[in-house]
Scaffold this motif. Structure first.
Motif, PDB file in Angstrom:
ATOM      1  N   SER A 259       0.812  -1.212   0.000  1.00 31.82           N
ATOM      2  CA  SER A 259       0.000   0.000   0.000  1.00 31.82           C
ATOM      3  C   SER A 259       0.849   1.266   0.000  1.00 31.82           C
ATOM      4  O   SER A 259       0.477   2.272  -0.624  1.00 31.82           O
ATOM      5  CB  SER A 259      -0.954  -0.003   1.202  1.00 31.82           C
ATOM      6  OG  SER A 259      -0.233  -0.132   2.415  1.00 31.82           O
ATOM      7  N   ALA A 260       2.003   1.230   0.662  1.00 35.63           N
ATOM      8  CA  ALA A 260       2.859   2.421   0.724  1.00 35.63           C
ATOM      9  C   ALA A 260       3.518   2.714  -0.617  1.00 35.63           C
ATOM     10  O   ALA A 260       3.570   3.865  -1.063  1.00 35.63           O
ATOM     11  CB  ALA A 260       3.921   2.238   1.811  1.00 35.63           C
ATOM     12  N   THR A 261       4.031   1.674  -1.287  1.00 34.23           N
ATOM     13  CA  THR A 261       4.726   1.907  -2.555  1.00 34.23           C
ATOM     14  C   THR A 261       3.763   2.317  -3.655  1.00 34.23           C
ATOM     15  O   THR A 261       4.053   3.211  -4.454  1.00 34.23           O
ATOM     16  CB  THR A 261       5.515   0.660  -2.994  1.00 34.23           C
ATOM     17  OG1 THR A 261       4.622  -0.466  -3.095  1.00 34.23           O
ATOM     18  CG2 THR A 261       6.618   0.328  -2.001  1.00 34.23           C
ATOM     19  N   THR A 262       2.593   1.690  -3.701  1.00 33.87           N
ATOM     20  CA  THR A 262       1.633   2.055  -4.750  1.00 33.87           C
ATOM     21  C   THR A 262       1.096   3.468  -4.535  1.00 33.87           C
ATOM     22  O   THR A 262       0.823   4.186  -5.497  1.00 33.87           O
ATOM     23  CB  THR A 262       0.458   1.059  -4.824  1.00 33.87           C
ATOM     24  OG1 THR A 262      -0.128   0.918  -3.541  1.00 33.87           O
ATOM     25  CG2 THR A 262       0.921  -0.298  -5.326  1.00 33.87           C
ATOM     26  N   GLN A 263       0.969   3.880  -3.259  1.00 31.75           N
ATOM     27  CA  GLN A 263       0.494   5.238  -2.990  1.00 31.75           C
ATOM     28  C   GLN A 263       1.524   6.280  -3.427  1.00 31.75           C
ATOM     29  O   GLN A 263       1.188   7.254  -4.109  1.00 31.75           O
ATOM     30  CB  GLN A 263       0.183   5.414  -1.504  1.00 31.75           C
ATOM     31  CG  GLN A 263      -0.396   6.788  -1.153  1.00 31.75           C
ATOM     32  CD  GLN A 263      -1.748   7.028  -1.791  1.00 31.75           C
ATOM     33  OE1 GLN A 263      -2.700   6.304  -1.518  1.00 31.75           O
ATOM     34  NE2 GLN A 263      -1.852   8.044  -2.641  1.00 31.75           N
TER      35      GLN A 263
END
Length: 355
Positions: A259-263
């Motif tokens: 979730s952090a990298t895609t955000q």
């Protein structure tokens, strides 16, 4: 035949000693010379994927993966025998004693998708090392000679990862080829990231900005020729990306997939940009839905690559003399240790088992 199998999810691999099989039909028997230990093997070993948002994890048992299973989908082997139904036309340029890279992403071979050359997208897959036994063994059966690509002198240990991390990143890079004149942002500087970095250069790209939380992996990316590296945990990571890109960011390849990298990948894109998600780390997306049409962003998944792309990749590696990613070799008996080290984030590049 000695192999190391997943007998129970999340349990140590078990050693099996069985009779070496003889090829039947169109099968080919190979003596395994190299088998890469891939991050996807961790998901198989653990038995599923985290879907985020409180959902029940995606169970691989429910998706048809039966145990015990010999993992290993990045395999190179020496041809020992062809099955009785193999015709000279099936063999192509292969003969006994040749060393080939195994294409593992095999489908049913009968549906329109398979007949169109995209077996990796088949809805009833028979992928080697995933649904069928793979390369964590000293011998292996390959269903047909067409799934063996002649190495023609390439090194087995450094070539083995091209069957997954290589063709996965090659296929993802082709999806953003129209943006090669600008820096590509890549999340993850492990085996996949270093592979993507070297292939991007060989394919004529300007270069990549590599994003990783591990300082050792960022250092490895810098040594491999990254334009810049960034720690995504830095409070000004988004500003750093904009500054180091020197202009609008039009393409992001996320080789982590959480979730952090895609955000952060979504946030750094300019209008009309493209986010290609490759990694399977897990979790749920956190994008504000109105921003997708407002930014006119394309979000695309990319899952390995087809047989044609794998041959293209080997040809590219050979003609462009693509430097290999860092490889650490280990004996077959250390397969479980290699998985644990990968799980702990202790591997830079790729561990390759050499029976």
């Amino acid at each position: 035949m000695k192999s190391f199998k997943v007998a129970d999810f999340k349990a140590p691999l078990q050693e099996f000693d069985e009779a070496t099989p003889q090829p039947s039909g169109t099968q080919v028997l190979i003596k395994v010379k190299a088998a890469g230990v891939c991050h996807s093997d961790l998901h198989i070993w653990e038995g599923g994927y985290d879907l985020g948002h409180g959902r029940k994890p995606l169970s691989l048992k429910d998706r048809g993966i039966n145990l015990p299973l010999t993992m290993g989908h990045e395999t190179v082997g020496e041809i020992l025998a062809f099955g009785p139904d193999v015709k000279p036309t099936d063999q192509g340029d292969l003969k006994l004693g040749d060393v080939g890279l195994v294409y593992p992403w095999i489908g049913c071979g009968k549906c329109a998708t398979c007949l169109g050359g995209d077996e990796n997208m088949c809805l009833t897959p028979r992928s080697l090392g995933v649904y069928c036994d793979g390369g964590y063994s000293d011998h292996m059966l390959v269903p047909h000679p067409r799934y063996l690509l002649n190495l023609k002198g390439l090194d087995p240990a450094t070539t083995a990862p091209y069957a997954c991390s290589g063709v996965t990143t090659y296929s993802a890079l082709k999806k953003v080829e129209q943006h090669f004149d600008t820096p590509i942002v890549m999340f993850g500087a492990g085996g996949l990231g270093l592979m993507a970095l070297s292939l991007l250069k060989a394919m004529g790209g300007k270069g990549a900005i590599m994003v990783d939380i591990d300082a050792r992996k960022r250092e490895a990316a810098e040594k491999a020729g990254a334009l810049a590296t960034i720690d995504p945990k830095a409070p000004d990571a988004l500003e750093q990306l904009a500054k180091k890109a020197g202009g609008p960011i039009r393409a992001v390849i996320d080789l982590v997939g959480n979730s952090a990298t895609t955000q952060l990948g979504f946030d750094c894109l300019t209008k009309g940009g493209k986010l290609v998600i490759v990694g399977l780390f897990g979790g749920g997306a956190t994008w504000a839905l109105p921003l997708i049409p407002i930014k006119a962003v394309t979000i695309q998944g990319s899952y390995v690559g087809n047989l044609r792309e794998t041959q293209e990749l080997l040809d590219l590696v050979r003609t462009k003399k693509v430097p290999p990613i860092p490889v650490t070799t280990a004996p077959l008996a250390k397969a479980n240790d290699a998985l644990v080290q990968l799980q702990q984030g202790a591997v830079v590049g790729r561990t390759v088992l050499t029976p």
